[in-house]
Design a protein around this motif. Sequence first.
Motif, PDB file in Angstrom:
ATOM      1  N   THR A   1      30.402  41.623  69.506  1.00 61.61           N
ATOM      2  CA  THR A   1      31.064  42.908  69.307  1.00 61.61           C
ATOM      3  C   THR A   1      30.773  43.455  67.917  1.00 61.61           C
ATOM      4  O   THR A   1      30.480  44.649  67.740  1.00 61.61           O
ATOM      5  N   ARG A   2      30.863  42.588  66.921  1.00 62.44           N
ATOM      6  CA  ARG A   2      30.555  43.027  65.548  1.00 62.44           C
ATOM      7  C   ARG A   2      29.143  43.591  65.471  1.00 62.44           C
ATOM      8  O   ARG A   2      28.913  44.663  64.896  1.00 62.44           O
TER       9      ARG A   2
ATOM     10  N   LEU B   1      30.281  46.532  62.898  1.00 63.48           N
ATOM     11  CA  LEU B   1      31.554  46.355  62.216  1.00 63.48           C
ATOM     12  C   LEU B   1      31.372  45.519  60.951  1.00 63.48           C
ATOM     13  O   LEU B   1      30.483  44.664  60.874  1.00 63.48           O
ATOM     14  N   ASP B   2      32.223  45.749  59.974  1.00 61.91           N
ATOM     15  CA  ASP B   2      32.152  44.976  58.734  1.00 61.91           C
ATOM     16  C   ASP B   2      32.479  43.508  58.967  1.00 61.91           C
ATOM     17  O   ASP B   2      31.965  42.638  58.264  1.00 61.91           O
ATOM     18  N   ARG B   3      33.360  43.245  59.920  1.00 62.52           N
ATOM     19  CA  ARG B   3      33.717  41.861  60.242  1.00 62.52           C
ATOM     20  C   ARG B   3      34.030  41.778  61.721  1.00 62.52           C
ATOM     21  O   ARG B   3      34.404  42.775  62.351  1.00 62.52           O
ATOM     22  N   PRO B   4      33.886  40.605  62.304  1.00 65.04           N
ATOM     23  CA  PRO B   4      34.159  40.473  63.735  1.00 65.04           C
ATOM     24  C   PRO B   4      35.651  40.511  64.018  1.00 65.04           C
ATOM     25  O   PRO B   4      36.477  40.289  63.121  1.00 65.04           O
TER      26      PRO B   4
ATOM     27  N   CYS C   1      37.197  50.823  67.773  1.00 68.29           N
ATOM     28  CA  CYS C   1      37.235  49.571  67.005  1.00 68.29           C
ATOM     29  C   CYS C   1      37.611  49.849  65.548  1.00 68.29           C
ATOM     30  O   CYS C   1      38.337  49.069  64.920  1.00 68.29           O
ATOM     31  N   ARG C   2      37.132  50.954  65.023  1.00 65.92           N
ATOM     32  CA  ARG C   2      37.432  51.294  63.631  1.00 65.92           C
ATOM     33  C   ARG C   2      38.817  51.928  63.475  1.00 65.92           C
ATOM     34  O   ARG C   2      39.412  51.863  62.391  1.00 65.92           O
TER      35      ARG C   2
ATOM     36  N   TYR D   1      28.562  47.076  67.349  1.00 66.65           N
ATOM     37  CA  TYR D   1      29.165  48.285  66.794  1.00 66.65           C
ATOM     38  C   TYR D   1      29.042  48.375  65.272  1.00 66.65           C
ATOM     39  O   TYR D   1      29.625  49.273  64.661  1.00 66.65           O
TER      40      TYR D   1
ATOM     41  N   ALA E   1      33.217  37.777  69.798  1.00 69.70           N
ATOM     42  CA  ALA E   1      33.601  38.491  68.581  1.00 69.70           C
ATOM     43  C   ALA E   1      32.361  38.868  67.776  1.00 69.70           C
ATOM     44  O   ALA E   1      32.246  39.999  67.275  1.00 69.70           O
ATOM     45  N   GLU E   2      31.419  37.943  67.661  1.00 72.23           N
ATOM     46  CA  GLU E   2      30.200  38.234  66.902  1.00 72.23           C
ATOM     47  C   GLU E   2      29.329  39.251  67.642  1.00 72.23           C
ATOM     48  O   GLU E   2      28.725  40.129  67.013  1.00 72.23           O
TER      49      GLU E   2
END
Length: 375
Positions: free
Chosen positions: A167-168, A173-176, A150-151, A171, A164-165
């Motif tokens: 997944t964010r 993540l900074d944004r979805p 993802c990164r 992991y 999407a949320e």
Amino acid sequence: MPVRRAPTHILMTADALGGVWQYSLELAEGLGRRGLAVTLALMGPAPSDAALAQAEAVSGARIRPTGLPLDWTAGRAADVTEAAAAIARLARELGADLVHLHSPALALAAFEVPVVAVCHSCVATWWAALGNGPLPADLAWRADLAARGCRAANRLLAPTRAFAEATRAAYGLDRPPAVVRNGRRLADLHSAAEPAAHAFTAGRLWDRAKNAAALDRLAARLDVPFYAAGPAEGPNGERFTADHLRGLLGRLDAARMERELTQRPVFISLARYEPFGLAVLEAAGAGCALVLSDIPSFSELWEGAALFVAPDDDAAAADAVQGLIADPERRASLAEAARTRAARYGTDAMADGVLAVFRDLLGEPRIRALDGAAA
């Protein structure tokens, strides 16, 4: 004379074991109509030669079976990273301008062109919805690869805001991921007959996410036939055995699935985890009334166009199905609402959304169309 340049070439990965296959074929066809050239690198088991030839004819894409392992069936992390490296080599060999991956873990390679990865589903979010406690060891390394992928990808996509949320969060993540809805072309409604007086479902029955155990209990409560399409045994050894659900049809090809859905049965999904649900979209597009589990992704997509029940409330699901079959007017109204909603999630909307991401990455001048096509 001006020099003619080749159209923008997209290398797209896919597998033929589930909804990703149909997604990939429809997206390839939509991108092809917009002037892009698409090669599909097929991973995992391949369909028959005849099925592959038909898929090429329908999608307009070149399909390259690779025999490479899928991230969710691979035996070790090295199998996945080696598969990613093989896809990167294929992209160089083909001169691809951009790579569109069906799994973020495949972004873990030295790609020389921009990479878009689609979050269709993943073990971390699957476990969050279905499991208890920390990830088992066999899932933890897969989740780690997905997080790193993802990164590594230049862009991430997901089919719903809910997923999407998820997944964010899974992991960190900074944004979805950006949301581009999956799409299907609406089926032609070529029958004026009354809707069929039975219930129907479709999906990987062996996958606990599809909640086939609740469907089996539901079948025992219904006074009408209940048919289920989809494999009962998975490539990982998981198996579903029915006690009450007798109408197991197995895996259906696209033509047979269309025949089943255009009878317009009441379509049921009691999934406990579903990032999007292409089978639901197909059913809605065919004019089926929908009874769905009340989970975030389904609510996001189908609120006002389906009846919702708790995933494990087979009694409420049975009441909903029987009520629709007993009330043709309400059933027709709900089916029309579902078909109208499905029209929003078409192939054109999906292809336009993905193409916008490609343009953002490549820049408008680098999106080159085939002669006579509008990109």
